[in-house]
Enzyme design. Sequence first.
Site, PDB file in Angstrom:
ATOM      1  N   ARG A 221       3.928 -21.948  12.315  1.00 12.72           N
ATOM      2  CA  ARG A 221       4.573 -21.538  13.553  1.00 12.72           C
ATOM      3  C   ARG A 221       3.670 -20.497  14.214  1.00 12.72           C
ATOM      4  NH1 ARG A 221       7.408 -25.498  13.658  1.00 12.72           N
ATOM      5  NH2 ARG A 221       9.648 -25.554  13.308  1.00 12.72           N
ATOM      6  N   GLU A 250       4.659 -21.563  23.060  1.00 13.05           N
ATOM      7  CA  GLU A 250       4.418 -22.978  23.417  1.00 13.05           C
ATOM      8  C   GLU A 250       5.333 -23.432  24.547  1.00 13.05           C
ATOM      9  OE1 GLU A 250       4.904 -25.209  19.795  1.00 13.05           O
ATOM     10  OE2 GLU A 250       3.485 -23.938  18.740  1.00 13.05           O
ATOM     11  N   HIS A 268       0.656 -28.791  19.194  1.00 15.51           N
ATOM     12  CA  HIS A 268       1.730 -28.896  18.184  1.00 15.51           C
ATOM     13  C   HIS A 268       2.007 -30.362  17.830  1.00 15.51           C
ATOM     14  CE1 HIS A 268       5.456 -26.716  16.409  1.00 15.51           C
ATOM     15  NE2 HIS A 268       5.037 -27.685  15.629  1.00 15.51           N
TER      16      HIS A 268
HETATM   17  O1  A2R Z   1       9.711 -18.795  -1.217  1.00 14.42           O
HETATM   18  P1  A2R Z   1       8.437 -19.179  -1.889  1.00 14.42           P
HETATM   19  O2  A2R Z   1       7.844 -18.164  -2.820  1.00 14.42           O
HETATM   20  O3  A2R Z   1       8.481 -20.551  -2.504  1.00 14.42           O
HETATM   21  O4  A2R Z   1       7.338 -19.320  -0.708  1.00 14.42           O
HETATM   22  C1  A2R Z   1       7.502 -20.157   0.399  1.00 14.42           C
HETATM   23  C2  A2R Z   1       6.600 -19.623   1.497  1.00 14.42           C
HETATM   24  N1  A2R Z   1       7.214 -18.494   2.197  1.00 14.42           N
HETATM   25  C3  A2R Z   1       6.633 -17.300   2.295  1.00 14.42           C
HETATM   26  N2  A2R Z   1       5.459 -16.844   1.850  1.00 14.42           N
HETATM   27  C4  A2R Z   1       5.143 -15.552   2.117  1.00 14.42           C
HETATM   28  N3  A2R Z   1       5.943 -14.710   2.803  1.00 14.42           N
HETATM   29  C5  A2R Z   1       7.140 -15.122   3.271  1.00 14.42           C
HETATM   30  N4  A2R Z   1       7.932 -14.288   3.946  1.00 14.42           N
HETATM   31  C6  A2R Z   1       7.535 -16.470   3.020  1.00 14.42           C
HETATM   32  N5  A2R Z   1       8.620 -17.216   3.335  1.00 14.42           N
HETATM   33  C7  A2R Z   1       8.416 -18.439   2.804  1.00 14.42           C
HETATM   34  O5  A2R Z   1       6.393 -20.740   2.369  1.00 14.42           O
HETATM   35  C8  A2R Z   1       6.941 -21.563   0.201  1.00 14.42           C
HETATM   36  O6  A2R Z   1       5.819 -21.530  -0.642  1.00 14.42           O
HETATM   37  C9  A2R Z   1       6.490 -21.961   1.610  1.00 14.42           C
HETATM   38  C10 A2R Z   1       7.442 -22.887   2.325  1.00 14.42           C
HETATM   39  O7  A2R Z   1       7.535 -24.085   1.640  1.00 14.42           O
HETATM   40  P2  A2R Z   1       8.711 -25.136   1.896  1.00 14.42           P
HETATM   41  O8  A2R Z   1      10.015 -24.432   1.966  1.00 14.42           O
HETATM   42  O9  A2R Z   1       8.538 -26.230   0.891  1.00 14.42           O
HETATM   43  O10 A2R Z   1       8.447 -25.666   3.351  1.00 14.42           O
HETATM   44  P3  A2R Z   1       7.535 -26.906   3.867  1.00 14.42           P
HETATM   45  O11 A2R Z   1       8.314 -28.161   3.807  1.00 14.42           O
HETATM   46  O12 A2R Z   1       6.232 -26.879   3.160  1.00 14.42           O
HETATM   47  O13 A2R Z   1       7.357 -26.520   5.400  1.00 14.42           O
HETATM   48  C11 A2R Z   1       6.789 -25.270   5.797  1.00 14.42           C
HETATM   49  C12 A2R Z   1       6.810 -25.070   7.276  1.00 14.42           C
HETATM   50  C13 A2R Z   1       8.081 -25.401   8.029  1.00 14.42           C
HETATM   51  O14 A2R Z   1       9.074 -24.441   7.894  1.00 14.42           O
HETATM   52  C14 A2R Z   1       7.597 -25.530   9.468  1.00 14.42           C
HETATM   53  O15 A2R Z   1       7.674 -24.301  10.128  1.00 14.42           O
HETATM   54  C15 A2R Z   1       6.139 -25.905   9.297  1.00 14.42           C
HETATM   55  O16 A2R Z   1       5.888 -25.905   7.898  1.00 14.42           O
HETATM   56  O17 A2R Z   1       5.893 -27.146   9.864  1.00 14.42           O
END
Ligand code: A2R
Length: 307
Positions: A221, A250, A268
């Site tokens: 993002r 955007e 995007h």
């Molecule tokens: O919660 P963790 O330790 O599994 O880490 C997640 C990480 N994450 C963060 N890392 C650092 N600081 C933060 N505040 C933080 N919040 C979340 O991002 C996890 O490793 C990763 C997200 O992975 P998923 O939930 O599997 O999401 P996905 O499907 O990979 O999609 C990620 C993003 C979407 O939310 C859209 O914004 C974009 O890709 O297209």
Amino acid sequence: MPDLLQIGGITDAMRARLEAAFTIHQLEDFDPATIDYVITNGHDGVRPDLLASLTNVKVISGYGVGYDAIDANEAARRGIIVTHTPNVLNQEVATTAVLLMLACYRALLRDDAYVRSGDWAQKGNAPLTRSADNQTVGILGLGRIGQAIADKLAPWNPTILYHSRSSKDVPYTYCDSLVDMARQSDVLICITPGGPSTHQIVNAEVLEALGPQGTLINVSRGSVVDEAALIEALQSGKLGWAGLDVFEAEPKVPQALRDLPNTVLLPHVGSATVETRAAMGALTVDNLLQHLKDGTVISAVPECAHL
Ligand code: A2R
């Protein structure tokens, strides 16, 4: 038929399936109290005042994996299920990240322009570029897509570091400090969710740690990166290159970013192929139809998983 509010665009295939089961209302003309279901996307989400006015809504189905434009905690508090489309876009977004990285390393746009302009014939061979092989790649957010990016980079023999809130059982090195990871990395790839917890976590300090030979890739993002600091770092040479699919406001992209030769900019399109959007659209509709049938959904966001 139940009433569905449509926010943003949907494909013809989605519309055909939805029209068979719902009365579809557009944002310009609807009665909030009658709406049972909402379909939206990651960009438009549901504005807080609109969410508050939807007193009978049961499910908000999001076309996309990111749902930072919907207050999922507030929805969960009210018993509204928010769904999204995880997994079906992992490979496509990973391809986009690799595409941006390779385009930065091999100066794809510069060299394409070199041929088109006639410079090749006039000036001789193009300047050399940099090899994308054997690089240290820091992945910010090693979730579903982050893992797909790591897998897809394997032929380039990277050393993979990652930063997320918690370490994972993976064969890569966990860094509990984002700045330290940036300092060790040749490339930093951002693939966390948006929202308050990641707002501008890639700041001036992180960009300077990545350094003059460093490359930033953002397929998450626009809010994750301090765009003003990024422009300053790219202009001053404190950061080498940036490949960006997402931006702070955007579809507005600052003129300064568009003027820089050391950027590759995409509108995007991380998941925007015919095949992947069809899969995302099908899951977005399936979530709604399944709820209509038996009150359950396929892919609730974590905040609503208990509902
Ligand atoms: O919660 P963790 O330790 O599994 O880490 C997640 C990480 N994450 C963060 N890392 C650092 N600081 C933060 N505040 C933080 N919040 C979340 O991002 C996890 O490793 C990763 C997200 O992975 P998923 O939930 O599997 O999401 P996905 O499907 O990979 O999609 C990620 C993003 C979407 O939310 C859209 O914004 C974009 O890709 O297209």
